[in-house]
Design a protein around this motif. Sequence first.
Motif, PDB file in Angstrom:
ATOM      1  N   VAL A   1       0.838  -1.204   0.000  1.00  0.00           N
ATOM      2  CA  VAL A   1       0.000   0.000   0.000  1.00  0.00           C
ATOM      3  C   VAL A   1       0.872   1.253   0.000  1.00  0.00           C
ATOM      4  O   VAL A   1       0.627   2.210  -0.751  1.00  0.00           O
ATOM      5  CB  VAL A   1      -0.954   0.002   1.209  1.00  0.00           C
ATOM      6  N   THR A   2       1.899   1.253   0.828  1.00  0.00           N
ATOM      7  CA  THR A   2       2.800   2.403   0.917  1.00  0.00           C
ATOM      8  C   THR A   2       3.473   2.674  -0.417  1.00  0.00           C
ATOM      9  O   THR A   2       3.573   3.824  -0.867  1.00  0.00           O
ATOM     10  CB  THR A   2       3.855   2.171   2.020  1.00  0.00           C
ATOM     11  N   ARG A   3       3.906   1.616  -1.077  1.00  0.00           N
ATOM     12  CA  ARG A   3       4.512   1.784  -2.404  1.00  0.00           C
ATOM     13  C   ARG A   3       3.498   2.353  -3.397  1.00  0.00           C
ATOM     14  O   ARG A   3       3.817   3.228  -4.213  1.00  0.00           O
ATOM     15  CB  ARG A   3       5.035   0.444  -2.918  1.00  0.00           C
TER      16      ARG A   3
ATOM     17  N   PRO B   1       4.779   5.816  -5.048  1.00  0.00           N
ATOM     18  CA  PRO B   1       5.574   4.874  -5.855  1.00  0.00           C
ATOM     19  C   PRO B   1       7.020   5.292  -6.060  1.00  0.00           C
ATOM     20  O   PRO B   1       7.883   4.434  -6.268  1.00  0.00           O
ATOM     21  CB  PRO B   1       4.818   4.829  -7.197  1.00  0.00           C
ATOM     22  N   GLU B   2       7.325   6.578  -5.984  1.00  0.00           N
ATOM     23  CA  GLU B   2       8.703   7.029  -6.161  1.00  0.00           C
ATOM     24  C   GLU B   2       9.437   7.202  -4.829  1.00  0.00           C
ATOM     25  O   GLU B   2      10.608   7.598  -4.815  1.00  0.00           O
ATOM     26  CB  GLU B   2       8.719   8.343  -6.941  1.00  0.00           C
ATOM     27  N   GLY B   3       8.756   6.903  -3.726  1.00  0.00           N
ATOM     28  CA  GLY B   3       9.399   6.998  -2.414  1.00  0.00           C
ATOM     29  C   GLY B   3       9.826   8.397  -2.043  1.00  0.00           C
ATOM     30  O   GLY B   3      10.837   8.588  -1.359  1.00  0.00           O
ATOM     31  N   LYS B   4       9.059   9.385  -2.435  1.00  0.00           N
ATOM     32  CA  LYS B   4       9.442  10.775  -2.173  1.00  0.00           C
ATOM     33  C   LYS B   4       9.197  11.197  -0.723  1.00  0.00           C
ATOM     34  O   LYS B   4       9.875  12.097  -0.226  1.00  0.00           O
ATOM     35  CB  LYS B   4       8.679  11.706  -3.119  1.00  0.00           C
ATOM     36  N   ASN B   5       8.245  10.555  -0.065  1.00  0.00           N
ATOM     37  CA  ASN B   5       7.911  10.932   1.311  1.00  0.00           C
ATOM     38  C   ASN B   5       8.369   9.842   2.273  1.00  0.00           C
ATOM     39  O   ASN B   5       7.804   8.742   2.268  1.00  0.00           O
ATOM     40  CB  ASN B   5       6.408  11.167   1.448  1.00  0.00           C
ATOM     41  N   PRO B   6       9.376  10.078   3.107  1.00  0.00           N
ATOM     42  CA  PRO B   6       9.872   9.032   4.012  1.00  0.00           C
ATOM     43  C   PRO B   6       8.919   8.704   5.142  1.00  0.00           C
ATOM     44  O   PRO B   6       9.169   7.764   5.910  1.00  0.00           O
ATOM     45  CB  PRO B   6      11.174   9.629   4.549  1.00  0.00           C
ATOM     46  N   VAL B   7       7.830   9.465   5.290  1.00  0.00           N
ATOM     47  CA  VAL B   7       6.880   9.190   6.369  1.00  0.00           C
ATOM     48  C   VAL B   7       5.482   8.929   5.809  1.00  0.00           C
ATOM     49  O   VAL B   7       4.484   9.197   6.471  1.00  0.00           O
ATOM     50  CB  VAL B   7       6.859  10.324   7.417  1.00  0.00           C
TER      51      VAL B   7
ATOM     52  N   VAL C   1       9.992   2.920   6.156  1.00  0.00           N
ATOM     53  CA  VAL C   1       8.968   3.119   7.187  1.00  0.00           C
ATOM     54  C   VAL C   1       9.654   3.568   8.468  1.00  0.00           C
ATOM     55  O   VAL C   1      10.620   2.945   8.915  1.00  0.00           O
ATOM     56  CB  VAL C   1       8.178   1.819   7.448  1.00  0.00           C
ATOM     57  N   ALA C   2       9.169   4.637   9.048  1.00  0.00           N
ATOM     58  CA  ALA C   2       9.725   5.114  10.317  1.00  0.00           C
ATOM     59  C   ALA C   2       9.062   4.367  11.461  1.00  0.00           C
ATOM     60  O   ALA C   2       7.840   4.237  11.494  1.00  0.00           O
ATOM     61  CB  ALA C   2       9.483   6.612  10.459  1.00  0.00           C
ATOM     62  N   SER C   3       9.859   3.850  12.403  1.00  0.00           N
ATOM     63  CA  SER C   3       9.337   3.240  13.623  1.00  0.00           C
ATOM     64  C   SER C   3       9.670   4.157  14.790  1.00  0.00           C
ATOM     65  O   SER C   3      10.830   4.495  15.020  1.00  0.00           O
ATOM     66  CB  SER C   3       9.947   1.853  13.849  1.00  0.00           C
ATOM     67  N   VAL C   4       8.641   4.558  15.522  1.00  0.00           N
ATOM     68  CA  VAL C   4       8.737   5.647  16.484  1.00  0.00           C
ATOM     69  C   VAL C   4       8.303   5.175  17.857  1.00  0.00           C
ATOM     70  O   VAL C   4       7.331   4.431  17.984  1.00  0.00           O
ATOM     71  CB  VAL C   4       7.829   6.821  16.042  1.00  0.00           C
ATOM     72  N   GLY C   5       9.005   5.629  18.897  1.00  0.00           N
ATOM     73  CA  GLY C   5       8.523   5.479  20.258  1.00  0.00           C
ATOM     74  C   GLY C   5       7.789   6.751  20.633  1.00  0.00           C
ATOM     75  O   GLY C   5       6.684   7.014  20.173  1.00  0.00           O
TER      76      GLY C   5
ATOM     77  N   GLY D   1      16.137   7.290   4.207  1.00  0.00           N
ATOM     78  CA  GLY D   1      14.758   7.577   4.592  1.00  0.00           C
ATOM     79  C   GLY D   1      14.608   7.749   6.082  1.00  0.00           C
ATOM     80  O   GLY D   1      13.824   8.585   6.557  1.00  0.00           O
ATOM     81  N   ALA D   2      15.374   6.966   6.862  1.00  0.00           N
ATOM     82  CA  ALA D   2      15.309   7.100   8.323  1.00  0.00           C
ATOM     83  C   ALA D   2      15.794   8.479   8.760  1.00  0.00           C
ATOM     84  O   ALA D   2      15.215   9.101   9.659  1.00  0.00           O
ATOM     85  CB  ALA D   2      16.148   6.006   8.981  1.00  0.00           C
ATOM     86  N   LEU D   3      16.863   8.947   8.124  1.00  0.00           N
ATOM     87  CA  LEU D   3      17.366  10.286   8.456  1.00  0.00           C
ATOM     88  C   LEU D   3      16.346  11.361   8.117  1.00  0.00           C
ATOM     89  O   LEU D   3      16.041  12.241   8.925  1.00  0.00           O
ATOM     90  CB  LEU D   3      18.664  10.552   7.690  1.00  0.00           C
ATOM     91  N   ASP D   4      15.801  11.282   6.912  1.00  0.00           N
ATOM     92  CA  ASP D   4      14.824  12.288   6.484  1.00  0.00           C
ATOM     93  C   ASP D   4      13.563  12.212   7.327  1.00  0.00           C
ATOM     94  O   ASP D   4      12.980  13.236   7.697  1.00  0.00           O
ATOM     95  CB  ASP D   4      14.479  12.080   5.010  1.00  0.00           C
ATOM     96  N   GLY D   5      13.118  10.987   7.637  1.00  0.00           N
ATOM     97  CA  GLY D   5      11.919  10.817   8.440  1.00  0.00           C
ATOM     98  C   GLY D   5      12.077  11.356   9.845  1.00  0.00           C
ATOM     99  O   GLY D   5      11.153  11.952  10.407  1.00  0.00           O
ATOM    100  N   ALA D   6      13.252  11.157  10.418  1.00  0.00           N
ATOM    101  CA  ALA D   6      13.499  11.673  11.766  1.00  0.00           C
ATOM    102  C   ALA D   6      13.389  13.183  11.803  1.00  0.00           C
ATOM    103  O   ALA D   6      12.808  13.763  12.730  1.00  0.00           O
ATOM    104  CB  ALA D   6      14.882  11.223  12.244  1.00  0.00           C
TER     105      ALA D   6
END
Length: 379
Positions: free
Chosen positions: A112-114, A118-124, A144-148, A195-200
């Motif tokens: 679904v996320t893809r 589809p181009e993975g432009k949004n890391p969140v 995918v960002a995993s968050v506490g 993506g993890a860096l950008d999402g953070a």
Amino acid sequence: MASNGPGGKNLVVVQLSGGNDYLNTVVPYQDGLYYDYRPNMGLHGESVISVDDRIGFNSHMAPIKRMYDRGMVAVFMGIGYPEPNRSHFRSMDIWHTAEPFTSSSEGWLGKVTRALDPEGKNPVTAVNFGRGLPRALAYPGVSVASVGALESYGLYTGLAGAQNKDALLDTVSRIYQPMSEDGIPSLRILQTGRGALDGADLLRQAPSHHKSSVEYPESNPIAQSLKGVAQVTSAHLGTRIFYTAHGSFDTHTNELVNHTLLWDQLSEAIDCFWSDIEEQGAANDTVMWIFSEFGRRVADNGTGTDHGSGGCAFLIGPSVKGGLYGEYPNLDPNAQLDGDIRFNTDYRDVYATILESFLELESEPILNSRFGQLDLAAV
């Protein structure tokens, strides 16, 4: 006809880990067989909130019953899949991948996320609130960002000294700089790391955007996860898939105490979340899907219940056509499957409906087949 485009609702998933007890959640309180099979675990009197003249909700679901009365809760009775599996791990994989007969590493929500990005432009585009990555969200090349806790979210947040932290983040960032593909040992790892860096960077700003009169209880873990969902929603980051988990519902012993606590926490959390989302004006853009990997045995074991098959699930939101879906629990011995409730609603029919009617995506490429759909969208 749905299309793999950017429209549709946001989906909030609440996974009830461990196998929620269907019959003590949606209680067949008028069926004498229920009390015959559950002399110790059966719920009586004020422990049940009547829904109709056959079934009721566990009394610790009062906020959910109020939403049901408003027409915004769909209840799926006897949901499951063919050839049920009583293993936590295998059954959860089946729900996560939408593949009951084969093993797969590709999660349905990863697909679904893809499809949404589809181009993975949004890391969140997809965010998990919890540790690790649920199989449901896994897909090659999808970040995918995993968050506490959002307030402390980021890389190396515990590192002393801003200068030291900035230096280390710069080093990590350099590791994830684009290179020629010939020099990349794993493009997927680098894409995920970048993506993890950008999402953070995006997610740690979300709490500052959240203005709400709702007070989420700090001691309630699922309430804090749903607070995080509300915070990210308020930041308008383009997140479409939110994943949370609550449990453990594996109530082999001391079920009356543990199951009560879990539903107290979940009901309070859901009440807070929907009040918050309504205050934000985002309720009509949100649906919540609540599921568990299986139900539990019809008969109690004295102090709890063991792994079963057919269970219950919920879809919540003002855009949902509330009501009871599926067949009422049939506890007749001839109707059972080796002491379990037989499933009568295929979970993939609900997935297909969520995809087509609420996320506005074609379901067949995601579920690898075409499934029936339910009339779940409110007019």
